[in-house]
Design an enzyme around this catalytic site. Structure first.
Site, PDB file in Angstrom:
ATOM      1  N   HIS A  79      39.214  34.478  38.030  1.00 49.76           N
ATOM      2  CA  HIS A  79      41.045  34.901  38.167  1.00 49.76           C
ATOM      3  C   HIS A  79      41.661  33.423  37.536  1.00 49.76           C
ATOM      4  O   HIS A  79      42.798  32.756  37.862  1.00 49.76           O
ATOM      5  CB  HIS A  79      41.392  34.904  39.766  1.00 49.76           C
ATOM      6  N   HIS A  99      45.748  29.914  36.112  1.00 51.16           N
ATOM      7  CA  HIS A  99      45.685  30.798  36.845  1.00 51.16           C
ATOM      8  C   HIS A  99      46.471  32.461  36.753  1.00 51.16           C
ATOM      9  O   HIS A  99      47.513  32.228  36.102  1.00 51.16           O
ATOM     10  CB  HIS A  99      46.438  30.948  38.577  1.00 51.16           C
TER      11      HIS A  99
END
Length: 97
Positions: free
Chosen positions: A6, A21
């Site tokens: 992620h 992110h």
């Protein structure tokens, strides 16, 4: 480079690091819906995919597909020309003087 499904950190030859992110609260997915296209420690080039994911799937699961990109340890005023609004693959996000 530091690599999670992620999120990842890229460090350039100049020692500057950038955190990407992929979505908000996506760590809770524990990698589901993300495919690593590089390995931690790999040398990557500008434009080379690092992680494959589908923002629409993340959004459908109740999470935000917004992707924060952070210039790590940047001095105040050294990041300029920050992009606003929607951006597309290959767009310049900011300049780091």
């Amino acid at each position: 480079m530091k690599l999670h499904p992620h999120a990842y950190v890229i460090v350039g030859d100049d020692g500057r690091g950038v955190l990407v992110h992929l979505g908000i609260d996506t760590v809770e997915l524990k990698g589901q819906g993300f495919e690593l296209l590089a390995a931690e420690g790999d040398r990557v080039s500008a434009g080379q995919p690092v992680v494959a994911w589908d923002p629409a799937v993340v959004e459908a699961g109740g999470r935000s597909p917004v992707c924060p990109v952070v210039a790590l340890d940047a001095l105040s005023g050294s990041v300029t020309e920050v992009a606003e609004g929607a951006v597309h693959a290959g767009d310049e996000l900011f300049r780091w003087e």
